[in-house]
Design a protein around this motif. Structure first.
Motif, PDB file in Angstrom:
ATOM      1  N   VAL A 239       0.122  -0.995   0.108  1.00  0.00           N
ATOM      2  CA  VAL A 239       0.261  -0.515   0.590  1.00  0.00           C
ATOM      3  C   VAL A 239       0.930   1.359  -0.222  1.00  0.00           C
ATOM      4  CG1 VAL A 239      -1.549  -1.242   0.754  1.00  0.00           C
ATOM      5  CG2 VAL A 239      -0.157  -0.007   2.734  1.00  0.00           C
ATOM      6  N   TYR A 240       2.350   1.094  -0.006  1.00  0.00           N
ATOM      7  CA  TYR A 240       2.832   2.212  -0.037  1.00  0.00           C
ATOM      8  C   TYR A 240       2.549   3.091  -1.282  1.00  0.00           C
ATOM      9  CZ  TYR A 240       8.124   4.279  -0.784  1.00  0.00           C
ATOM     10  OH  TYR A 240       8.357   5.251  -1.092  1.00  0.00           O
ATOM     11  N   VAL A 241       2.349   2.202  -2.190  1.00  0.00           N
ATOM     12  CA  VAL A 241       2.304   2.442  -3.320  1.00  0.00           C
ATOM     13  C   VAL A 241       0.995   3.890  -3.632  1.00  0.00           C
ATOM     14  CG1 VAL A 241       3.187   0.937  -4.499  1.00  0.00           C
ATOM     15  CG2 VAL A 241       1.634   1.406  -4.260  1.00  0.00           C
ATOM     16  N   LEU A 242       0.342   3.525  -2.592  1.00  0.00           N
ATOM     17  CA  LEU A 242      -0.305   4.257  -2.855  1.00  0.00           C
ATOM     18  C   LEU A 242      -0.493   5.479  -2.019  1.00  0.00           C
ATOM     19  CD1 LEU A 242      -3.311   2.372  -2.767  1.00  0.00           C
ATOM     20  CD2 LEU A 242      -2.781   2.894  -5.109  1.00  0.00           C
ATOM     21  N   SER A 243       0.603   5.943  -1.265  1.00  0.00           N
ATOM     22  CA  SER A 243       1.275   6.723  -0.478  1.00  0.00           C
ATOM     23  C   SER A 243       0.813   6.514   1.245  1.00  0.00           C
ATOM     24  CB  SER A 243       1.024   8.285  -0.955  1.00  0.00           C
ATOM     25  OG  SER A 243       1.849   8.696  -1.961  1.00  0.00           O
ATOM     26  N   ILE A 244       0.045   5.800   1.335  1.00  0.00           N
ATOM     27  CA  ILE A 244      -0.625   5.547   2.607  1.00  0.00           C
ATOM     28  C   ILE A 244      -0.148   5.038   3.632  1.00  0.00           C
ATOM     29  CG2 ILE A 244      -1.855   4.155   4.320  1.00  0.00           C
ATOM     30  CD1 ILE A 244      -3.293   3.046   1.475  1.00  0.00           C
ATOM     31  N   THR A 245      -0.016   5.446   5.029  1.00  0.00           N
ATOM     32  CA  THR A 245       1.288   5.558   6.036  1.00  0.00           C
ATOM     33  C   THR A 245       1.160   4.322   6.875  1.00  0.00           C
ATOM     34  OG1 THR A 245       1.138   8.273   5.878  1.00  0.00           O
ATOM     35  CG2 THR A 245       2.687   6.568   7.797  1.00  0.00           C
ATOM     36  N   ASP A 246       1.684   3.528   5.942  1.00  0.00           N
ATOM     37  CA  ASP A 246       1.430   2.129   6.835  1.00  0.00           C
ATOM     38  C   ASP A 246       2.635   1.740   7.488  1.00  0.00           C
ATOM     39  OD1 ASP A 246       2.937   1.682   4.311  1.00  0.00           O
ATOM     40  OD2 ASP A 246       2.943  -0.642   4.689  1.00  0.00           O
TER      41      ASP A 246
ATOM     42  N   LEU B 186       6.258   0.283   6.202  1.00  0.00           N
ATOM     43  CA  LEU B 186       6.736   0.906   5.333  1.00  0.00           C
ATOM     44  C   LEU B 186       6.867   2.041   4.771  1.00  0.00           C
ATOM     45  CD1 LEU B 186       9.484  -0.242   3.135  1.00  0.00           C
ATOM     46  CD2 LEU B 186       8.033  -1.138   1.815  1.00  0.00           C
ATOM     47  N   GLY B 187       5.538   2.351   4.768  1.00  0.00           N
ATOM     48  CA  GLY B 187       5.173   3.791   5.032  1.00  0.00           C
ATOM     49  C   GLY B 187       5.603   4.766   5.203  1.00  0.00           C
ATOM     50  N   ALA B 188       5.331   4.991   6.158  1.00  0.00           N
ATOM     51  CA  ALA B 188       6.021   5.435   7.612  1.00  0.00           C
ATOM     52  C   ALA B 188       7.243   5.957   7.204  1.00  0.00           C
ATOM     53  CB  ALA B 188       5.585   4.980   9.367  1.00  0.00           C
ATOM     54  N   ALA B 189       8.562   4.254   7.368  1.00  0.00           N
ATOM     55  CA  ALA B 189       9.766   4.481   7.280  1.00  0.00           C
ATOM     56  C   ALA B 189      10.543   5.107   6.415  1.00  0.00           C
ATOM     57  CB  ALA B 189       9.683   3.233   7.048  1.00  0.00           C
ATOM     58  N   SER B 190       9.124   5.203   4.803  1.00  0.00           N
ATOM     59  CA  SER B 190      10.029   5.558   4.087  1.00  0.00           C
ATOM     60  C   SER B 190      10.063   7.300   4.321  1.00  0.00           C
ATOM     61  CB  SER B 190       9.292   5.344   2.517  1.00  0.00           C
ATOM     62  OG  SER B 190       9.803   6.245   1.751  1.00  0.00           O
ATOM     63  N   LYS B 191       8.679   7.885   4.621  1.00  0.00           N
ATOM     64  CA  LYS B 191       8.843   8.878   4.883  1.00  0.00           C
ATOM     65  C   LYS B 191      10.045   9.802   6.146  1.00  0.00           C
ATOM     66  CE  LYS B 191       3.670   9.725   4.371  1.00  0.00           C
ATOM     67  NZ  LYS B 191       2.784   9.525   4.912  1.00  0.00           N
ATOM     68  N   VAL B 192      10.338   8.573   7.006  1.00  0.00           N
ATOM     69  CA  VAL B 192      11.178   9.344   7.750  1.00  0.00           C
ATOM     70  C   VAL B 192      12.652   9.324   7.600  1.00  0.00           C
ATOM     71  CG1 VAL B 192      12.403   8.512   9.695  1.00  0.00           C
ATOM     72  CG2 VAL B 192      10.039   8.928   9.459  1.00  0.00           C
TER      73      VAL B 192
ATOM     74  N   MET C 162      16.450   2.882   7.679  1.00  0.00           N
ATOM     75  CA  MET C 162      14.973   3.409   7.616  1.00  0.00           C
ATOM     76  C   MET C 162      14.974   1.555   6.718  1.00  0.00           C
ATOM     77  SD  MET C 162      14.559   5.006   9.786  1.00  0.00           S
ATOM     78  CE  MET C 162      12.570   4.912   9.907  1.00  0.00           C
ATOM     79  N   TYR C 163      14.736   1.790   6.204  1.00  0.00           N
ATOM     80  CA  TYR C 163      14.281   0.606   5.024  1.00  0.00           C
ATOM     81  C   TYR C 163      15.406  -0.661   6.041  1.00  0.00           C
ATOM     82  CZ  TYR C 163      12.815   3.423   1.677  1.00  0.00           C
ATOM     83  OH  TYR C 163      11.981   4.391   1.358  1.00  0.00           O
ATOM     84  N   LEU C 164      16.469  -1.031   6.727  1.00  0.00           N
ATOM     85  CA  LEU C 164      17.029  -1.228   6.951  1.00  0.00           C
ATOM     86  C   LEU C 164      16.303  -1.969   8.203  1.00  0.00           C
ATOM     87  CD1 LEU C 164      19.796  -3.852   7.381  1.00  0.00           C
ATOM     88  CD2 LEU C 164      20.625  -2.148   8.027  1.00  0.00           C
ATOM     89  N   PHE C 165      16.136  -1.380   9.025  1.00  0.00           N
ATOM     90  CA  PHE C 165      14.982  -1.407  10.172  1.00  0.00           C
ATOM     91  C   PHE C 165      13.935  -1.733   9.702  1.00  0.00           C
ATOM     92  CE2 PHE C 165      12.614   0.435  13.545  1.00  0.00           C
ATOM     93  CZ  PHE C 165      12.757  -0.149  14.457  1.00  0.00           C
ATOM     94  N   ALA C 166      13.296  -1.329   8.069  1.00  0.00           N
ATOM     95  CA  ALA C 166      11.707  -1.988   8.347  1.00  0.00           C
ATOM     96  C   ALA C 166      11.865  -3.425   7.930  1.00  0.00           C
ATOM     97  CB  ALA C 166      11.797  -1.083   7.399  1.00  0.00           C
ATOM     98  N   ALA C 167      13.413  -3.525   7.262  1.00  0.00           N
ATOM     99  CA  ALA C 167      13.461  -4.970   6.792  1.00  0.00           C
ATOM    100  C   ALA C 167      13.260  -6.068   7.926  1.00  0.00           C
ATOM    101  CB  ALA C 167      14.360  -5.289   5.716  1.00  0.00           C
TER     102      ALA C 167
END
Length: 230
Positions: free
Chosen positions: A175-182, A184-190, A200-205
């Motif tokens: 759902v990250y592709v719809l710019s929803i703050t799930d 992964l989306g929250a990690a991407s924004k930070v 951030m992407y390593l922490f999300a993984a």
């Protein structure tokens, strides 16, 4: 290499990542799993019914959904449902659905195809003598399914259903592709705000890996207990 990592950005972002991002991810997973299970059970019953037309329609639906990439279905629902709603209601403009509603509809429709096959296998695993005995007692088909077959099928397939739910938990990151703050989306924004994509992407993984491993371990324990009870 690790010396250049800014672990403090992770610590500062934890409330936002978990209170908002992970909460949304878990809520979407739970609602999608529940809706997919209900819808999938209905599809399984259609495939196992004596009506060939219903079985064929259900089979085509399962084959169609399972042959499509999930991200493509997400885009389809997000962009097409408003126009379908406009056509059905006769409105002058496309119906506003929203990113959350469209993603929930997508996951319920998509996961129902997988849950239906699991439930169909569970129903077929029940001895044919039990429905026959229920019929001899005067129970209708719906009563037999509700009180005799489905409870046992659900118990037999519970570990597999939970395993599919873990897969669903991982898939909700799309759902990250719809710019929803799930999560992964929250990690991407930070990551984009602070310029710390690697951290951030390593922490999300790592978070997805840990949660999925713990959940898989729990499913294996449950499967072992069910096997012992049998």
């Amino acid at each position: 290499m690790l010396g250049s990592f800014d672990f403090d950005v992770i610590r500062r972002s934890l409330p936002y990542l978990f209170y908002e991002g992970m909460t949304f991810t878990l809520m979407l997973t739970a609602l999608s799993a529940l809706g997919g299970l209900v819808f999938g059970t209905l599809i399984a019953l259609m495939r196992l019914s004596g009506y060939k037309l219903l079985g064929r329609i259900a089979g085509l639906y399962v084959d169609f959904m399972r042959s499509l990439p999930l991200v493509l279905v997400i885009f389809w629902v997000y962009f097409l449902v408003p126009y379908i709603g406009q056509w059905l209601t006769g409105a002058s403009r496309p119906i506003k659905v929203g990113a959350f509603s469209s993603s929930l509809i997508t996951f319920i429709m998509f996961e129902a195809a997988y849950f239906s096959e699991i439930m169909r296998a569970g129903i077929q695993s029940i001895s044919k003598g039990q429905p026959a005995a229920a019929s001899a007692l005067g129970m209708t088909y719906s009563q037999t399914m509700r009180y005799v077959v489905l409870p046992q099928a659900f118990r037999n397939m519970l570990p597999v259903l939970l395993t599919q739910t873990i897969v669903l938990f991982q898939d909700t990151s799309l759902v990250y592709v719809l710019s929803i703050t799930d999560f992964l989306g929250a990690a991407s924004k930070v990551a984009q705000r602070d310029g710390r994509l690697v951290e951030m992407y390593l922490f999300a993984a790592v978070v997805y890996f840990v949660i999925s491993c713990i959940a898989s371990w729990g499913v294996r324990r449950l499967q072992a207990r069910i096997s012992i009870v049998r």
